[in-house]
Scaffold this motif. Structure first.
Motif, PDB file in Angstrom:
ATOM      1  N   ILE A  56       0.825  -1.205   0.000  1.00 46.37           N
ATOM      2  CA  ILE A  56       0.000   0.000   0.000  1.00 46.37           C
ATOM      3  C   ILE A  56       0.859   1.256   0.000  1.00 46.37           C
ATOM      4  N   GLY A  57       1.906   1.273   0.813  1.00 50.36           N
ATOM      5  CA  GLY A  57       2.760   2.462   0.889  1.00 50.36           C
ATOM      6  C   GLY A  57       3.394   2.800  -0.439  1.00 50.36           C
ATOM      7  N   LEU A  58       3.896   1.799  -1.136  1.00 47.18           N
ATOM      8  CA  LEU A  58       4.517   2.030  -2.446  1.00 47.18           C
ATOM      9  C   LEU A  58       3.482   2.500  -3.459  1.00 47.18           C
ATOM     10  N   ALA A  59       2.296   1.923  -3.432  1.00 46.15           N
ATOM     11  CA  ALA A  59       1.232   2.345  -4.354  1.00 46.15           C
ATOM     12  C   ALA A  59       0.839   3.795  -4.123  1.00 46.15           C
ATOM     13  N   HIS A 107      10.327   5.824   2.589  1.00 45.76           N
ATOM     14  CA  HIS A 107      10.852   5.431   3.905  1.00 45.76           C
ATOM     15  C   HIS A 107      10.776   3.923   4.056  1.00 45.76           C
ATOM     16  N   GLY A 108      11.773   3.376   4.720  1.00 49.17           N
ATOM     17  CA  GLY A 108      11.759   1.966   5.060  1.00 49.17           C
ATOM     18  C   GLY A 108      12.594   1.715   6.297  1.00 49.17           C
ATOM     19  N   ARG A 109      12.332   0.603   6.949  1.00 44.34           N
ATOM     20  CA  ARG A 109      13.148   0.226   8.098  1.00 44.34           C
ATOM     21  C   ARG A 109      14.491  -0.323   7.634  1.00 44.34           C
ATOM     22  N   SER A 110      14.496  -0.913   6.426  1.00 42.92           N
ATOM     23  CA  SER A 110      15.716  -1.421   5.796  1.00 42.92           C
ATOM     24  C   SER A 110      15.992  -0.598   4.544  1.00 42.92           C
ATOM     25  N   PRO A 111      17.202  -0.688   3.988  1.00 43.04           N
ATOM     26  CA  PRO A 111      17.510   0.056   2.764  1.00 43.04           C
ATOM     27  C   PRO A 111      16.534  -0.289   1.645  1.00 43.04           C
ATOM     28  N   LEU A 112      16.088   0.716   0.907  1.00 42.44           N
ATOM     29  CA  LEU A 112      15.149   0.473  -0.178  1.00 42.44           C
ATOM     30  C   LEU A 112      15.880  -0.072  -1.404  1.00 42.44           C
ATOM     31  N   LYS A 113      15.247  -0.998  -2.084  1.00 41.15           N
ATOM     32  CA  LYS A 113      15.854  -1.625  -3.260  1.00 41.15           C
ATOM     33  C   LYS A 113      15.927  -0.634  -4.412  1.00 41.15           C
ATOM     34  N   SER A 167      11.676   3.157  -9.967  1.00 45.18           N
ATOM     35  CA  SER A 167      10.338   3.021 -10.549  1.00 45.18           C
ATOM     36  C   SER A 167       9.556   4.335 -10.549  1.00 45.18           C
ATOM     37  N   PHE A 168      10.171   5.416 -10.069  1.00 47.36           N
ATOM     38  CA  PHE A 168       9.487   6.704  -9.981  1.00 47.36           C
ATOM     39  C   PHE A 168       9.874   7.617 -11.142  1.00 47.36           C
ATOM     40  N   ASN A 169       8.964   8.532 -11.467  1.00 49.04           N
ATOM     41  CA  ASN A 169       9.227   9.496 -12.545  1.00 49.04           C
ATOM     42  C   ASN A 169      10.361  10.433 -12.177  1.00 49.04           C
ATOM     43  N   LYS A 170      10.362  10.883 -10.917  1.00 44.22           N
ATOM     44  CA  LYS A 170      11.439  11.724 -10.395  1.00 44.22           C
ATOM     45  C   LYS A 170      12.114  10.972  -9.260  1.00 44.22           C
ATOM     46  N   LYS A 172      13.700  11.143  -2.601  1.00 42.20           N
ATOM     47  CA  LYS A 172      14.573  11.063  -1.438  1.00 42.20           C
ATOM     48  C   LYS A 172      14.226   9.777  -0.690  1.00 42.20           C
ATOM     49  N   THR A 173      15.139   9.290   0.131  1.00 41.37           N
ATOM     50  CA  THR A 173      14.862   8.099   0.924  1.00 41.37           C
ATOM     51  C   THR A 173      15.275   8.318   2.380  1.00 41.37           C
ATOM     52  N   LEU A 174      14.507   7.748   3.282  1.00 43.08           N
ATOM     53  CA  LEU A 174      14.811   7.771   4.708  1.00 43.08           C
ATOM     54  C   LEU A 174      14.792   6.338   5.230  1.00 43.08           C
ATOM     55  N   GLN A 175      15.703   6.036   6.142  1.00 41.34           N
ATOM     56  CA  GLN A 175      15.749   4.702   6.733  1.00 41.34           C
ATOM     57  C   GLN A 175      15.825   4.804   8.246  1.00 41.34           C
ATOM     58  N   PHE A 176      14.782   4.349   8.925  1.00 40.71           N
ATOM     59  CA  PHE A 176      14.763   4.259  10.386  1.00 40.71           C
ATOM     60  C   PHE A 176      13.561   3.435  10.806  1.00 40.71           C
ATOM     61  N   ASP A 177      13.595   2.935  12.026  1.00 40.79           N
ATOM     62  CA  ASP A 177      12.489   2.176  12.610  1.00 40.79           C
ATOM     63  C   ASP A 177      11.568   3.169  13.302  1.00 40.79           C
TER      64      ASP A 177
END
Length: 242
Positions: free
Chosen positions: A17-20, A35-41, A47-50, A53-58
């Protein structure tokens, strides 16, 4: 809907759901923070047009959430978050009489406390910028309960209560806060169900089918764009909670 120039943070956006929801806002022109708890693939990021940014934390770790968001706001040229979607969460299902106390606490700490851990620092910024939208992911089981999910149901009922209180606190500063309560959505979890279990669940759903992640993402866009809705919980469940 056009969200060009808006910045959207979606927690738990590595899949499902979050990715959608992140993709939906991306297609509507928004700047995305994943955002993810683990590094995003890499295939998720690409898969994004632009490039997002990414954030990683629990999210269950309040200090980690605060530090990550503090660093984000300190980035040069970063103007702030316009829309926050609190989607990250976990399940640890078990009947109440056999549930371990640590499993009850873990689900509540992530789904309820974790939602607050992310929301509070961003809510403070939204108060100062005098605008913002927060969308919290609740669940139909937070409205109706479900055997084997006493911890999850409690956490999501808490999210609904939090949504209403934040909506009242934020309204005078043009901050709207709503929630989405999905029912049975096609996911890794539903794929793992036996055919018999799926049939039993489908018999309880008036529309006789599971929902899709896109069904939920459409509602997120609607809530972000409708400027006269706040404090509401929109149920996306095929009629399960009638």
């Amino acid at each position: 809907m056009d969200f060009s120039g808006k910045t959207v943070l979606v927690t738990g956006s590595s899949r499902g759901i979050g990715l959608a929801i992140a993709h939906a806002f991306d297609n509507a022109g928004a700047n995305i923070i994943l955002h993810g708890r683990s590094p995003l693939k890499e295939e998720v990021i690409s898969s994004f047009n632009k490039t997002p940014k990414t954030l990683q934390f629990d999210i269950a770790d309040g200090e980690a959430a605060e530090e990550a968001l503090k660093a984000l706001y300190k980035e040069e040229a970063f103007e702030g978050i316009d829309i926050l979607v609190n989607n990250a969460g976990i399940t640890k299902d078990q009947l109440a009489m056999g549930m371990k106390l640590e499993d009850f606490a873990a689900v509540v700490n992530t789904n309820l406390n974790g939602t607050f851990n992310v929301t509070q620092p961003i809510f403070k910024k939204m108060i100062r910028q005098k605008h913002g939208v927060i969308i919290n992911m609740a669940s139909v089981v937070g409205q109706m309960g479900n055997a084997g999910q006493v911890n999850y149901s409690a956490s999501k009922a808490g999210v609904i209560g939090m949504t209403k209180s934040l909506a009242k606190e934020g309204a005078k500063r043009n901050i709207r806060v709503n929630a989405i309560a999905p029912g049975m959505i096609v996911s890794d979890m539903t794929d793992a169900l036996s055919d018999k279990a799926k049939e039993m669940i489908l018999n309880e759903i008036p529309l006789s089918r599971f929902g899709t992640v896109e069904n939920v993402a459409d509602v997120a866009l609607f809530l972000a764009g409708n400027d006269y809705m706040t404090g509401q919980t929109i149920t996306v469940d095929g009629g399960l909670y009638i």
